[in-house]
Design an enzyme around this catalytic site. Sequence first.
Site, mmCIF file in Angstrom:
data_model
loop_
_atom_site.group_PDB
_atom_site.id
_atom_site.type_symbol
_atom_site.label_atom_id
_atom_site.label_comp_id
_atom_site.label_asym_id
_atom_site.label_seq_id
_atom_site.Cartn_x
_atom_site.Cartn_y
_atom_site.Cartn_z
ATOM 1 C CE LYS A 164 -5.568 86.147 -29.686
ATOM 2 N NZ LYS A 164 -3.933 85.612 -31.038
ATOM 3 C CB SER A 190 -7.186 83.958 -32.627
ATOM 4 O OG SER A 190 -5.282 83.887 -32.859
ATOM 5 C CB SER A 232 -3.805 85.694 -35.036
ATOM 6 O OG SER A 232 -4.347 84.252 -35.392
HETATM 7 N N1 GLN Z 1 -5.606 80.794 -38.254
HETATM 8 C C1 GLN Z 1 -3.968 80.199 -38.006
HETATM 9 C C2 GLN Z 1 -4.276 79.094 -36.368
HETATM 10 O O1 GLN Z 1 -5.168 79.087 -36.822
HETATM 11 C C3 GLN Z 1 -3.540 81.492 -37.364
HETATM 12 C C4 GLN Z 1 -3.681 81.695 -35.459
HETATM 13 C C5 GLN Z 1 -2.978 82.595 -34.883
HETATM 14 O O2 GLN Z 1 -1.818 83.202 -35.998
HETATM 15 N N2 GLN Z 1 -3.016 82.595 -33.455
HETATM 16 O O3 GLN Z 1 -3.346 78.565 -35.850
#
Ligand code: GLN
Length: 493
Positions: A74, A149, A173
């Site tokens: 990532k 994400s 994410s």
């Molecule tokens: N959807 C969650 C957020 O927007 C989780 C994101 C993540 O795990 N990086 O914070």
Amino acid sequence: MILELHEKIKSKKISALDLIKHALKSIRSHQKENNAYISILDHHAELKAKQCDEWLSVKGNLPNYLHGIPFSLKDLFITKGIRTTAGSAHLANYIPPYDGHVSEKLQSSQAVLVGKTGCDEFGMGSTNENTPFGAVSLPGHPQHVAGGSSGGSAASVAEGSSIFSIGTDTGGSVRLPASFCGLVGFKPSYGVVSRYGQIAYASSLDQSSPLAIDVSDIAVVMEELSKSDPRDATQVYQSKHSWVDVIKQQTGKKGLQGKTIGFHPALWNSCDPEVQEVGASWMKHFQSMGIELVEIPMPSFEHAVATYYLVAPAEASANLARYDGVVYGYRTPKTPNLESLFVKSRSESLGEEVKRRILIGTFALSSGYSEDYFAKASKVRRLIWNDFKNAFQKCDFYFTPVCASTAFLKRQFNKIPMDPLKDYMNDIFTIPVNLAGVPAIALPTGVSSQGLPLGMQLIGPTFSDQELLAFARNLELELPIDHGAKNHWKDFL
Ligand code: GLN
């Protein structure tokens, strides 16, 4: 799958270069449609693969299971000499002068980095649409998102251009995109993997987390990721056993019998009918394999989303203060004074969702309000932790959906208006895990009637990571789990 490939490379039935060429070909044929990568490292990858093959010829042995295995990261992981954007315009040209823990450990194990993958800006989102680098498509379903994400990481494995990928999981994410793409996604307990060189979103929740085709590959990767690193004082876990040995001692049904799994109908009732059906059929399988099911309520779960969306933005607002245009990152070209340099550099380069969270976080921490918001959220966080603690006195693992639905339609093509609150609610099943710091794994279960993959989640007690993986591995051997992405590599197996 990695262990099989390792044997083939070792016995020279296949070469690292063949594998990497296959991965790069797959990137070329899918990048336009899926947009999994922000940076593609073809020259770097071919060179590394040749070095891997030369090593084997000269030394006659292989130092590591990951030797010659193509992987992606990532774009939130710091990589020396390789652009690292965090999915943000602010860091669009940032080339770090050092490697973080994850990059260092994987590259020194001679795994071959093929590219940096797309993500929501600084990891903030569940759809991979909050980024100027463009949304990532669910492979084979261009109208749908791959999840977020870490959407690019999941798409890279699902499209067959990397064998595993490392994402970050702050509130789901890795597990959410794993579930949308039909992969395994593992969020280790907080404190298992060093966060050194992982661009910070919310430091008390962030954890580097692997995505792979099967549970056994997750264990192989965890062997490297969990290595100790004095540069992160919160990395406190010491592996009891070799992660690969844990997986090698597969016992199938025997390893499942006598275990107890907790669940609660209230967590399933709000899900799409197909998610409920798959959950029910897995629970039937559990019982037929001698696993006991116990109903355990989790009363604090209903407060988890509200709690997370105070804690995470509060920590993010502090972490993102460093992007001020002074030392690195975007700097506004014309500015009359220092204050406007800060304001304009941030305003011109950070995205809408990131700004929203900085505002929420700054407010939640501001004097006069921090007791009402941040301090209260920290107390509710303890209640969530208590729920897990009580649950794990009655069961070994806890079973939930990953998400109430299959992959979402892309906003852009389907004229779906932006609705942040609705987006935040999607994280209801994954967020409690991060707030409590416990480990969880998303396992693929097959596809819905529309052909979209679906996943289920198993959660374990703090630092039961190896037991959870061993259990998931035995399940994977017994249940009809669909490892569709394996087909991309069939010529090498
Ligand atoms: N959807 C969650 C957020 O927007 C989780 C994101 C993540 O795990 N990086 O914070």
